[in-house]
Write a protein that holds these residues in place. Structure first.
Motif, PDB file in Angstrom:
ATOM      1  N   GLU A  49      13.332   0.719  15.780  1.00 26.32           N
ATOM      2  CA  GLU A  49      13.488  -0.470  15.996  1.00 26.32           C
ATOM      3  C   GLU A  49      12.194  -1.840  15.074  1.00 26.32           C
ATOM      4  O   GLU A  49      12.766  -2.628  14.424  1.00 26.32           O
ATOM      5  CB  GLU A  49      13.761  -0.813  16.994  1.00 26.32           C
ATOM      6  CG  GLU A  49      14.677  -0.822  18.165  1.00 26.32           C
ATOM      7  CD  GLU A  49      14.738   0.697  18.363  1.00 26.32           C
ATOM      8  OE1 GLU A  49      15.823   1.514  19.118  1.00 26.32           O
ATOM      9  OE2 GLU A  49      13.031   1.066  19.191  1.00 26.32           O
ATOM     10  N   MET A  50      10.983  -1.019  15.529  1.00 26.61           N
ATOM     11  CA  MET A  50      10.151  -2.113  14.874  1.00 26.61           C
ATOM     12  C   MET A  50       9.800  -1.266  13.277  1.00 26.61           C
ATOM     13  O   MET A  50       9.758  -2.173  12.817  1.00 26.61           O
ATOM     14  CB  MET A  50       8.338  -0.849  15.360  1.00 26.61           C
ATOM     15  CG  MET A  50       8.299  -1.649  17.094  1.00 26.61           C
ATOM     16  SD  MET A  50       6.450  -0.671  17.346  1.00 26.61           S
ATOM     17  CE  MET A  50       6.710  -1.148  19.223  1.00 26.61           C
ATOM     18  N   LEU A  51       9.786  -0.217  13.099  1.00 22.36           N
ATOM     19  CA  LEU A  51       9.981   0.111  11.239  1.00 22.36           C
ATOM     20  C   LEU A  51      11.125  -0.832  10.703  1.00 22.36           C
ATOM     21  O   LEU A  51      10.959  -1.004   9.810  1.00 22.36           O
ATOM     22  CB  LEU A  51      10.688   1.895  11.853  1.00 22.36           C
ATOM     23  CG  LEU A  51       9.008   2.548  12.317  1.00 22.36           C
ATOM     24  CD1 LEU A  51       9.689   3.962  11.993  1.00 22.36           C
ATOM     25  CD2 LEU A  51       7.891   2.401  10.985  1.00 22.36           C
ATOM     26  N   GLY A  52      12.380  -0.959  11.539  1.00 27.46           N
ATOM     27  CA  GLY A  52      13.071  -1.367  11.013  1.00 27.46           C
ATOM     28  C   GLY A  52      13.239  -2.875  10.860  1.00 27.46           C
ATOM     29  O   GLY A  52      13.255  -3.428  10.356  1.00 27.46           O
ATOM     30  N   TRP A  53      12.340  -3.541  11.863  1.00 31.77           N
ATOM     31  CA  TRP A  53      12.546  -5.064  12.070  1.00 31.77           C
ATOM     32  C   TRP A  53      10.826  -4.910  11.021  1.00 31.77           C
ATOM     33  O   TRP A  53      11.130  -6.127  10.286  1.00 31.77           O
ATOM     34  CB  TRP A  53      11.227  -5.403  12.879  1.00 31.77           C
ATOM     35  CG  TRP A  53      10.905  -6.699  13.428  1.00 31.77           C
ATOM     36  CD1 TRP A  53      11.398  -7.790  13.993  1.00 31.77           C
ATOM     37  CD2 TRP A  53       9.122  -6.647  12.713  1.00 31.77           C
ATOM     38  NE1 TRP A  53      10.455  -8.465  13.309  1.00 31.77           N
ATOM     39  CE2 TRP A  53       8.963  -8.149  12.997  1.00 31.77           C
ATOM     40  CE3 TRP A  53       8.233  -6.180  12.238  1.00 31.77           C
ATOM     41  CZ2 TRP A  53       7.494  -8.545  13.159  1.00 31.77           C
ATOM     42  CZ3 TRP A  53       7.177  -6.223  12.617  1.00 31.77           C
ATOM     43  CH2 TRP A  53       6.697  -8.205  12.961  1.00 31.77           C
ATOM     44  N   ALA A  54      10.131  -4.121  10.067  1.00 34.14           N
ATOM     45  CA  ALA A  54       9.144  -4.279   8.961  1.00 34.14           C
ATOM     46  C   ALA A  54       9.090  -4.637   8.067  1.00 34.14           C
ATOM     47  O   ALA A  54      10.110  -4.418   7.396  1.00 34.14           O
ATOM     48  CB  ALA A  54       8.180  -3.887   9.595  1.00 34.14           C
ATOM     49  N   ASP A  55       8.456  -5.696   7.321  1.00 34.03           N
ATOM     50  CA  ASP A  55       9.194  -5.591   5.908  1.00 34.03           C
ATOM     51  C   ASP A  55       7.985  -4.981   4.945  1.00 34.03           C
ATOM     52  O   ASP A  55       8.317  -4.605   3.970  1.00 34.03           O
ATOM     53  CB  ASP A  55       9.077  -6.759   5.059  1.00 34.03           C
ATOM     54  CG  ASP A  55       9.894  -8.184   6.242  1.00 34.03           C
ATOM     55  OD1 ASP A  55      11.168  -7.749   5.923  1.00 34.03           O
ATOM     56  OD2 ASP A  55       9.663  -9.205   5.829  1.00 34.03           O
ATOM     57  N   SER A  56       6.480  -4.414   5.874  1.00 36.29           N
ATOM     58  CA  SER A  56       5.964  -3.856   5.617  1.00 36.29           C
ATOM     59  C   SER A  56       5.037  -2.934   6.437  1.00 36.29           C
ATOM     60  O   SER A  56       4.815  -3.709   7.676  1.00 36.29           O
ATOM     61  CB  SER A  56       4.892  -4.557   4.417  1.00 36.29           C
ATOM     62  OG  SER A  56       5.256  -5.250   3.771  1.00 36.29           O
ATOM     63  N   VAL A  57       4.862  -1.425   6.593  1.00 35.94           N
ATOM     64  CA  VAL A  57       4.179  -0.840   7.643  1.00 35.94           C
ATOM     65  C   VAL A  57       2.961  -0.673   6.896  1.00 35.94           C
ATOM     66  O   VAL A  57       2.725   0.417   5.874  1.00 35.94           O
ATOM     67  CB  VAL A  57       5.320   0.052   8.131  1.00 35.94           C
ATOM     68  CG1 VAL A  57       4.863   1.369   8.528  1.00 35.94           C
ATOM     69  CG2 VAL A  57       7.069  -0.039   8.416  1.00 35.94           C
ATOM     70  N   LEU A  58       2.120  -0.754   7.491  1.00 37.10           N
ATOM     71  CA  LEU A  58       0.569   0.177   7.078  1.00 37.10           C
ATOM     72  C   LEU A  58      -0.078   0.901   7.886  1.00 37.10           C
ATOM     73  O   LEU A  58      -0.175   0.553   8.983  1.00 37.10           O
ATOM     74  CB  LEU A  58      -0.149  -1.392   6.835  1.00 37.10           C
ATOM     75  CG  LEU A  58       0.518  -2.735   6.167  1.00 37.10           C
ATOM     76  CD1 LEU A  58      -0.670  -4.147   5.754  1.00 37.10           C
ATOM     77  CD2 LEU A  58       0.508  -2.355   4.296  1.00 37.10           C
ATOM     78  N   ALA A  59      -0.294   1.867   7.405  1.00 33.97           N
ATOM     79  CA  ALA A  59      -0.638   2.957   8.003  1.00 33.97           C
ATOM     80  C   ALA A  59      -2.757   2.870   8.089  1.00 33.97           C
ATOM     81  O   ALA A  59      -3.348   2.453   6.867  1.00 33.97           O
ATOM     82  CB  ALA A  59      -0.496   4.310   8.042  1.00 33.97           C
ATOM     83  N   MET A  60      -3.457   2.970   9.129  1.00 34.29           N
ATOM     84  CA  MET A  60      -4.418   3.085   8.857  1.00 34.29           C
ATOM     85  C   MET A  60      -5.513   4.139   8.293  1.00 34.29           C
ATOM     86  O   MET A  60      -6.309   4.036   7.662  1.00 34.29           O
ATOM     87  CB  MET A  60      -5.150   2.723  10.463  1.00 34.29           C
ATOM     88  CG  MET A  60      -4.659   1.756  10.860  1.00 34.29           C
ATOM     89  SD  MET A  60      -5.559   0.654  10.142  1.00 34.29           S
ATOM     90  CE  MET A  60      -3.967  -0.847   9.770  1.00 34.29           C
ATOM     91  N   ASP A  61      -4.647   5.471   8.343  1.00 33.62           N
ATOM     92  CA  ASP A  61      -5.894   6.699   7.125  1.00 33.62           C
ATOM     93  C   ASP A  61      -4.332   7.216   7.146  1.00 33.62           C
ATOM     94  O   ASP A  61      -2.873   7.136   7.101  1.00 33.62           O
ATOM     95  CB  ASP A  61      -6.332   6.895   7.967  1.00 33.62           C
ATOM     96  CG  ASP A  61      -5.540   8.148   9.472  1.00 33.62           C
ATOM     97  OD1 ASP A  61      -5.051   8.055   9.150  1.00 33.62           O
ATOM     98  OD2 ASP A  61      -6.254   7.407  10.500  1.00 33.62           O
ATOM     99  N   ALA A  62      -4.441   8.294   6.369  1.00 32.73           N
ATOM    100  CA  ALA A  62      -3.583   8.830   5.465  1.00 32.73           C
ATOM    101  C   ALA A  62      -3.321   9.805   6.401  1.00 32.73           C
ATOM    102  O   ALA A  62      -2.256  10.230   6.464  1.00 32.73           O
ATOM    103  CB  ALA A  62      -4.309  10.237   4.196  1.00 32.73           C
TER     104      ALA A  62
END
Length: 143
Positions: free
Chosen positions: A72-85
């Protein structure tokens, strides 16, 4: 308003601070949430050393409570920013094609080092790097 989700391993250090810093800098432009790949610290406050690092930069992280990443969080977001590779790689493995275009590294060109298990200076340096990175995501509708 653009919706941004920051993600790290446990939602205990980096992603909560990134969400806080982005929310402050992007007030009125961004709605920001954070989550972790694992639920080890779900419902728990942020790491004390990260709370201190945030305080040194004039930000209050004491209200944070950890959350494990959900679809649900992934669907909510326009951008998903990962802190590392490594976090980005896991996100790529667990997401569908519709989420893939939303994924990127927070600083875009390098990892935000995980300060867990390190001294206060490592947390301070992590917070400074994250705070500086907010400029990459505020004022840019394409990110």
């Amino acid at each position: 308003m653009r919706k941004v989700l920051t993600v790290c391993v446990g939602n205990y250090c980096r992603s909560p601070f990134a969400a806080l810093a982005l929310a402050k800098r992007g007030a009125g432009e961004l709605e920001v949430r954070s989550a972790g790949l694992i639920g080890k610290w779900e419902g728990e406050p942020a790491n004390d050393s990260m709370i201190e690092a945030a305080r040194r930069l004039g930000l209050g992280l004491t209200a944070h409570r950890g959350q494990q990443l959900t679809r649900e969080m992934l669907g909510w977001a326009d951008s998903v920013l990962a802190m590392d590779a490594s976090v980005l790689q896991v996100l790529r493995e667990i997401t569908d094609d519709d989420v893939q275009p939303k994924l990127s590294l927070y600083p875009t060109d390098r990892d935000v080092p995980d300060p867990m298990g390190k001294d206060q200076e490592a947390f301070n340096a992590c917070a400074v790097l994250i705070e500086a990175g907010t400029a990459l995501h505020v004022g840019r509708p394409d990110r």
